[in-house]
Motif scaffolding. Structure first.
Motif, PDB file in Angstrom:
ATOM      1  N   ILE A  99       1.027  -1.134   0.235  1.00 47.53           N
ATOM      2  CA  ILE A  99      -0.050   0.370  -0.220  1.00 47.53           C
ATOM      3  C   ILE A  99       1.045   1.030  -0.371  1.00 47.53           C
ATOM      4  O   ILE A  99       2.178   1.262   0.704  1.00 47.53           O
ATOM      5  CB  ILE A  99      -0.625   0.191   1.284  1.00 47.53           C
ATOM      6  CG1 ILE A  99      -2.129  -1.174   0.779  1.00 47.53           C
ATOM      7  CG2 ILE A  99      -1.953   1.789   1.656  1.00 47.53           C
ATOM      8  CD1 ILE A  99      -2.492  -0.992   2.367  1.00 47.53           C
ATOM      9  N   GLY A 100       0.691   2.219  -0.533  1.00 46.59           N
ATOM     10  CA  GLY A 100       1.511   3.381  -0.906  1.00 46.59           C
ATOM     11  C   GLY A 100       1.942   3.329  -2.253  1.00 46.59           C
ATOM     12  O   GLY A 100       2.039   2.967  -2.970  1.00 46.59           O
ATOM     13  N   GLU A 101       3.274   4.247  -1.915  1.00 46.16           N
ATOM     14  CA  GLU A 101       3.848   4.524  -3.370  1.00 46.16           C
ATOM     15  C   GLU A 101       5.521   3.987  -2.923  1.00 46.16           C
ATOM     16  O   GLU A 101       5.911   4.163  -1.622  1.00 46.16           O
ATOM     17  CB  GLU A 101       4.421   5.754  -2.625  1.00 46.16           C
ATOM     18  CG  GLU A 101       3.088   6.471  -3.916  1.00 46.16           C
ATOM     19  CD  GLU A 101       3.311   7.903  -4.390  1.00 46.16           C
ATOM     20  OE1 GLU A 101       4.309   8.823  -4.399  1.00 46.16           O
ATOM     21  OE2 GLU A 101       1.965   9.295  -4.654  1.00 46.16           O
ATOM     22  N   SER A 102       5.545   3.428  -3.755  1.00 48.63           N
ATOM     23  CA  SER A 102       7.336   2.747  -4.071  1.00 48.63           C
ATOM     24  C   SER A 102       8.334   3.536  -3.518  1.00 48.63           C
ATOM     25  O   SER A 102       8.043   5.517  -3.684  1.00 48.63           O
ATOM     26  CB  SER A 102       7.498   1.780  -5.100  1.00 48.63           C
ATOM     27  OG  SER A 102       8.748   1.498  -5.414  1.00 48.63           O
ATOM     28  N   PRO A 103       9.457   3.227  -3.187  1.00 49.93           N
ATOM     29  CA  PRO A 103       9.421   2.400  -2.473  1.00 49.93           C
ATOM     30  C   PRO A 103       9.216   2.191  -1.018  1.00 49.93           C
ATOM     31  O   PRO A 103       9.649   1.219  -0.079  1.00 49.93           O
ATOM     32  CB  PRO A 103      11.115   2.179  -2.566  1.00 49.93           C
ATOM     33  CG  PRO A 103      11.912   3.376  -1.897  1.00 49.93           C
ATOM     34  CD  PRO A 103       9.892   4.189  -2.924  1.00 49.93           C
ATOM     35  N   ALA A 104       8.250   3.052  -0.638  1.00 49.01           N
ATOM     36  CA  ALA A 104       8.316   3.296   1.101  1.00 49.01           C
ATOM     37  C   ALA A 104       6.613   2.950   1.253  1.00 49.01           C
ATOM     38  O   ALA A 104       5.938   2.983   2.363  1.00 49.01           O
ATOM     39  CB  ALA A 104       8.321   4.757   1.401  1.00 49.01           C
ATOM     40  N   GLY A 105       5.946   1.895   0.686  1.00 48.38           N
ATOM     41  CA  GLY A 105       4.474   1.551   0.939  1.00 48.38           C
ATOM     42  C   GLY A 105       4.811   0.527   1.688  1.00 48.38           C
ATOM     43  O   GLY A 105       6.004   0.265   2.172  1.00 48.38           O
ATOM     44  N   THR A 106       3.557   0.120   2.137  1.00 45.41           N
ATOM     45  CA  THR A 106       3.781  -0.881   3.356  1.00 45.41           C
ATOM     46  C   THR A 106       3.537  -2.264   2.909  1.00 45.41           C
ATOM     47  O   THR A 106       2.226  -2.388   2.234  1.00 45.41           O
ATOM     48  CB  THR A 106       2.451  -0.345   4.494  1.00 45.41           C
ATOM     49  OG1 THR A 106       2.922   0.722   4.728  1.00 45.41           O
ATOM     50  CG2 THR A 106       2.575  -1.222   5.998  1.00 45.41           C
ATOM     51  N   LYS A 107       3.971  -2.918   3.511  1.00 46.34           N
ATOM     52  CA  LYS A 107       3.867  -4.747   2.672  1.00 46.34           C
ATOM     53  C   LYS A 107       2.503  -5.035   3.251  1.00 46.34           C
ATOM     54  O   LYS A 107       2.418  -5.056   4.625  1.00 46.34           O
ATOM     55  CB  LYS A 107       4.931  -5.570   3.429  1.00 46.34           C
ATOM     56  CG  LYS A 107       4.595  -7.259   2.471  1.00 46.34           C
ATOM     57  CD  LYS A 107       6.084  -7.709   2.870  1.00 46.34           C
ATOM     58  CE  LYS A 107       5.381  -9.053   2.488  1.00 46.34           C
ATOM     59  NZ  LYS A 107       6.612 -10.184   2.823  1.00 46.34           N
ATOM     60  N   THR A 108       2.061  -6.156   2.808  1.00 50.77           N
ATOM     61  CA  THR A 108       0.014  -6.460   2.832  1.00 50.77           C
ATOM     62  C   THR A 108       0.485  -7.793   3.180  1.00 50.77           C
ATOM     63  O   THR A 108       1.973  -8.307   2.793  1.00 50.77           O
ATOM     64  CB  THR A 108      -0.795  -5.832   2.480  1.00 50.77           C
ATOM     65  OG1 THR A 108      -0.507  -6.642   0.790  1.00 50.77           O
ATOM     66  CG2 THR A 108      -0.771  -4.548   1.555  1.00 50.77           C
ATOM     67  N   ASN A 109      -0.162  -8.200   3.439  1.00 51.50           N
ATOM     68  CA  ASN A 109      -0.509 -10.212   3.267  1.00 51.50           C
ATOM     69  C   ASN A 109      -0.948 -11.310   2.575  1.00 51.50           C
ATOM     70  O   ASN A 109      -0.778 -11.547   2.263  1.00 51.50           O
ATOM     71  CB  ASN A 109      -0.803 -10.795   4.439  1.00 51.50           C
ATOM     72  CG  ASN A 109      -2.025 -10.560   4.944  1.00 51.50           C
ATOM     73  OD1 ASN A 109      -2.724  -9.597   4.353  1.00 51.50           O
ATOM     74  ND2 ASN A 109      -3.206 -11.156   5.385  1.00 51.50           N
ATOM     75  N   TRP A 110      -0.873 -10.219   1.380  1.00 51.77           N
ATOM     76  CA  TRP A 110      -1.400 -10.558  -0.469  1.00 51.77           C
ATOM     77  C   TRP A 110      -0.571 -10.668  -1.517  1.00 51.77           C
ATOM     78  O   TRP A 110       0.204 -10.027  -1.681  1.00 51.77           O
ATOM     79  CB  TRP A 110      -2.351  -9.025  -1.226  1.00 51.77           C
ATOM     80  CG  TRP A 110      -3.540  -9.382  -0.297  1.00 51.77           C
ATOM     81  CD1 TRP A 110      -3.975  -8.111   0.560  1.00 51.77           C
ATOM     82  CD2 TRP A 110      -4.892  -9.818   0.097  1.00 51.77           C
ATOM     83  NE1 TRP A 110      -5.262  -8.691   1.103  1.00 51.77           N
ATOM     84  CE2 TRP A 110      -5.786  -9.785   0.539  1.00 51.77           C
ATOM     85  CE3 TRP A 110      -4.858 -11.100  -1.014  1.00 51.77           C
ATOM     86  CZ2 TRP A 110      -7.136 -10.543   1.382  1.00 51.77           C
ATOM     87  CZ3 TRP A 110      -6.830 -12.113  -0.857  1.00 51.77           C
ATOM     88  CH2 TRP A 110      -7.165 -11.352  -0.023  1.00 51.77           C
ATOM     89  N   ILE A 111      -0.788 -11.827  -1.186  1.00 48.27           N
ATOM     90  CA  ILE A 111       0.298 -12.431  -3.201  1.00 48.27           C
ATOM     91  C   ILE A 111      -0.427 -12.499  -4.315  1.00 48.27           C
ATOM     92  O   ILE A 111      -1.616 -12.857  -4.141  1.00 48.27           O
ATOM     93  CB  ILE A 111       0.792 -13.178  -2.307  1.00 48.27           C
ATOM     94  CG1 ILE A 111       1.531 -13.613  -1.453  1.00 48.27           C
ATOM     95  CG2 ILE A 111       2.036 -14.188  -3.218  1.00 48.27           C
ATOM     96  CD1 ILE A 111       3.000 -12.872  -0.799  1.00 48.27           C
TER      97      ILE A 111
END
Length: 137
Positions: A53-65
């Motif tokens: 979630i958010g903009e690269s590279p500072a996004g927050t990782k989710t548990n979706w693959i």
């Protein structure tokens, strides 16, 4: 199409998986896909992506693959030969099959930030061209 907690859909092959809500980041190395017959011929590739979630590279990782399956050039070429038999040409190399699922990786590394997606709807909303996708014939 849905199978248990996994969703499948066709999408056009793109270089970037950036969306309005976040982005899909490539994970690890691409894996070859082989036939299950005795010849073990390579027919495609499988790529793994994680949703942030958010903009690269500072996004927050989710548990979706997301796992993205594509035909190898030789496999898509052999399917295109059906044109000679009077069938219309379909460029299978322009399409990928995607499988999206929520990872249940409970290894204790959760940050507790509360930024995880709570439902698959947010993931599908993030795929800008999902409504424009039509399945190949």
């Amino acid at each position: 199409m849905r199978e248990g907690n996994k969703w499948y859909f066709f999408s056009r092959k793109t270089q970037s998986r950036v969306t309005a809500n976040g982005y899909w980041k490539a994970l690890g190395v691409d894996e070859p896909v082989f036939t299950s017959t005795g010849d073990g011929k390579k027919v495609g590739m499988k790529k793994h992506y994680g949703f942030y979630i958010g903009e690269s590279p500072a996004g927050t990782k989710t548990n979706w693959i997301m796992q993205e399956y594509s035909l190898s050039e030789s496999a898509s070429t052999s399917y295109r030969s059906s044109k000679r038999r009077g069938n219309p040409k379909i460029d299978y190399s322009a399409w990928v099959l995607c499988r999206v699922f929520e990872s249940n990786d409970d290894n204790g590394s959760g940050s507790g930030s509360g930024a995880e997606l709570s439902c698959l709807d947010e993931v599908f909303l993030s795929l800008d061209d999902l409504e424009d996708i039509s399945l190949p014939n």
